[in-house]
Design an enzyme around this catalytic site. Structure first.
Site, PDB file in Angstrom:
ATOM      1  N   GLY A 128     -44.423   0.820 -48.098  1.00 55.62           N
ATOM      2  CA  GLY A 128     -44.490   0.468 -47.471  1.00 55.62           C
ATOM      3  C   GLY A 128     -44.386  -1.323 -47.211  1.00 55.62           C
ATOM      4  O   GLY A 128     -43.812  -1.876 -46.726  1.00 55.62           O
TER       5      GLY A 128
ATOM      6  N   CYS B 197     -44.676  -7.961 -60.849  1.00 48.49           N
ATOM      7  CA  CYS B 197     -45.459  -7.101 -61.758  1.00 48.49           C
ATOM      8  C   CYS B 197     -45.441  -8.038 -63.373  1.00 48.49           C
ATOM      9  O   CYS B 197     -46.220  -7.796 -64.361  1.00 48.49           O
ATOM     10  CB  CYS B 197     -45.421  -6.036 -62.225  1.00 48.49           C
ATOM     11  SG  CYS B 197     -44.797  -5.044 -60.674  1.00 48.49           S
TER      12      CYS B 197
HETATM   13  N1  PLP Z   1     -41.289   1.455 -57.756  1.00 45.78           N
HETATM   14  C1  PLP Z   1     -40.482  -0.191 -57.604  1.00 45.78           C
HETATM   15  C2  PLP Z   1     -39.013   0.867 -57.664  1.00 45.78           C
HETATM   16  C3  PLP Z   1     -40.512  -1.092 -56.900  1.00 45.78           C
HETATM   17  O1  PLP Z   1     -39.922  -2.029 -56.616  1.00 45.78           O
HETATM   18  C4  PLP Z   1     -42.662  -1.315 -57.067  1.00 45.78           C
HETATM   19  C5  PLP Z   1     -43.583  -2.568 -56.348  1.00 45.78           C
HETATM   20  O2  PLP Z   1     -42.404  -3.259 -57.085  1.00 45.78           O
HETATM   21  C6  PLP Z   1     -43.459   0.530 -56.954  1.00 45.78           C
HETATM   22  C7  PLP Z   1     -42.790   1.114 -57.938  1.00 45.78           C
HETATM   23  C8  PLP Z   1     -45.260   0.346 -56.833  1.00 45.78           C
HETATM   24  O3  PLP Z   1     -44.945   0.302 -54.842  1.00 45.78           O
HETATM   25  P1  PLP Z   1     -46.296   0.060 -54.754  1.00 45.78           P
HETATM   26  O4  PLP Z   1     -46.835  -1.695 -55.375  1.00 45.78           O
HETATM   27  O5  PLP Z   1     -46.205   0.718 -53.342  1.00 45.78           O
HETATM   28  O6  PLP Z   1     -47.260   0.122 -55.981  1.00 45.78           O
END
Ligand code: PLP
Length: 395
Positions: free
Chosen positions: A207, A332
């Site tokens: 979201g 991250c």
């Molecule tokens: N997959 C991708 C490509 C993303 O960029 C991210 C978040 O940066 C995620 C998964 C993880 O999503 P969430 O933050 O909702 O766990």
């Protein structure tokens, strides 16, 4: 122009005012539990269902079975949960097959989950990319075999915006009888998605990447695939994801998907125009820069730029001084000075990878903000290069 120029929309996005308005009644007025028998709860279940249809509409999925039961859209807590659930579901559904094929540039939500599974005996094949972030399709074809339970490849990369040929990857997976999952967390709302036309088995959305709040996501899982729940307990989501629904956020995600669908073509074109204009200015005014990714197949909102011979963190700090928010690598990995796994997989030289900044825009940015950023970058980069012992004037 606002004092904050937010160019970090691949990390997270602002909740759209329309979305905020749609979710607001679910805190103090429509606060019933959708599982309750009474009408107060039943009405909320109806709202969850409306959201399910809005999400399904964005990606071409079914939201109800012929028996009227919720079907291909399962609400989760985030993209990470959706990714983890998809992987474990495939290994369960294809019992006897013990291999997962993925790519070197996936999000940690995929790569770390697979690393755990490797310890449990799952074979993981990681396919590389070239220096533009394009997948090595020959290596993929060789890796996918009769032991492969799942091929999981992201739709679009969070750092460079590079879009993978998901239709072809899906076909290769199916030819060997494997399931295909795609992490569409960055793609949803920015590119057309039609899970039916492409035959995709599972797909993840988060979201907070498309103007809904943090803490909600979906997993699309094609009808007939027996979902393996990560969270067990109550019978919510047809026993496929236990836990009382995060109703306000689910309603918000539905509204965000509706908005994204209504404006997708025009908005994507506008974002691409702004992004291209920004890149043109940067390339014309700053020496020794490189725009990363597959420039022909890229998300419209993402610009990954390497400024040679300087530290990305220093650039970010000086940009921050002017109120500009961007990111080095993915959010991250911020905090570590190692170039991100994505840039390393692309073989970007260290001298450039270290000075790589991701600018990611949204419908709330203006060309004026991007012009301001491009202008400030000229001074920032020349100042940092003057201090760099490695800078030889771009020769
Ligand atoms: N997959 C991708 C490509 C993303 O960029 C991210 C978040 O940066 C995620 C998964 C993880 O999503 P969430 O933050 O909702 O766990």
């Amino acid at each position: 122009m606002s004092s904050t120029i937010y160019l970090d929309n691949n990390a997270t996005t602002r909740v759209a005012p329309e979305v905020f308005e749609a979710m607001s009644p679910f805190f103090c007025e429509r606060y019933g539990n959708p599982s309750s028998i009474h009408r107060f709860g039943g009405e909320v279940m109806h709202d969850v269902d409306v959201a399910r249809r809005q999400v399904a509409d964005l990606i071409g999925a079914r939201y109800r079975d012929a028996d009227g039961m919720a079907t291909e859209i399962i609400f989760t807590s985030c993209g990470t949960e959706s990714d983890n659930t998809a992987i474990r579901t495939a290994l369960d559904a294809k019992r006897g097959r013990t291999k997962v094929v993925t790519t070197a540039v996936e999000h940690p939500a995929i790569l770390h989950c697979l690393r755990e599974l490797e310890r449990e005996g799952v074979e993981v094949a990681v396919i590389g990319v070239d220096n533009r972030g394009r997948l090595d399709m020959d290596a993929l074809k060789k890796a996918v075999d009769g032991n492969t339970a799942l091929v999981t490849a992201m739709w679009a990369n969070n750092e460079t915006g590079t879009i993978f040929p998901v239709e072809e990857i899906c076909r290769i997976a199916h030819e060997s009888g494997a399931l295909f999952h795609t992490d569409a967390v960055q793609a949803a709302g920015k590119v057309e998605i039609d899970v039916d036309a492409l035959g995709i088995d599972m797909l993840s959305i988060s979201g907070h990447k498309l103007h809904a709040p943090k803490g909600v996501g979906i997993l699309f899982s094609r009808r007939g695939i027996p979902l393996r729940p990560l969270v067990v307990g109550g019978h919510q989501e047809r026993s496929r994801r236990a836990g009382t629904e995060n109703v306000a956020s689910i309603v918000a995600l539905g509204k965000a998907c509706e908005l994204a669908k209504a404006n997708l073509t025009a908005e994507s074109a506008q974002l691409a125009r702004m992004r291209d204009e920004f890149e043109k200015k940067v390339v014309a005014t700053i020496p020794a820069v490189r725009v990363n990714g597959d420039l022909e197949h890229r998300l419209p909102n993402t610009s990954s730029i390497s400024f040679e011979e300087i530290e990305g963190e220093s650039i970010l700090m000086l940009l921050d001084h002017f109120g500009v928010c961007a990111s080095s690598g993915s959010a991250c990995t911020t905090g570590s000075l190692e170039p991100s796994h994505v840039l390393r997989a692309m073989g970007i030289p260290y001298s450039a990878a270290h000075g790589t900044i991701r600018f990611s825009i949204s419908r709330y940015n203006t060309q004026e903000e991007l012009d301001f950023t491009a202008e400030k970058l000229v001074g920032i980069i020349s100042r940092l290069r003057e201090l760099s012992p490695y800078w030889k004037g771009g020769r």
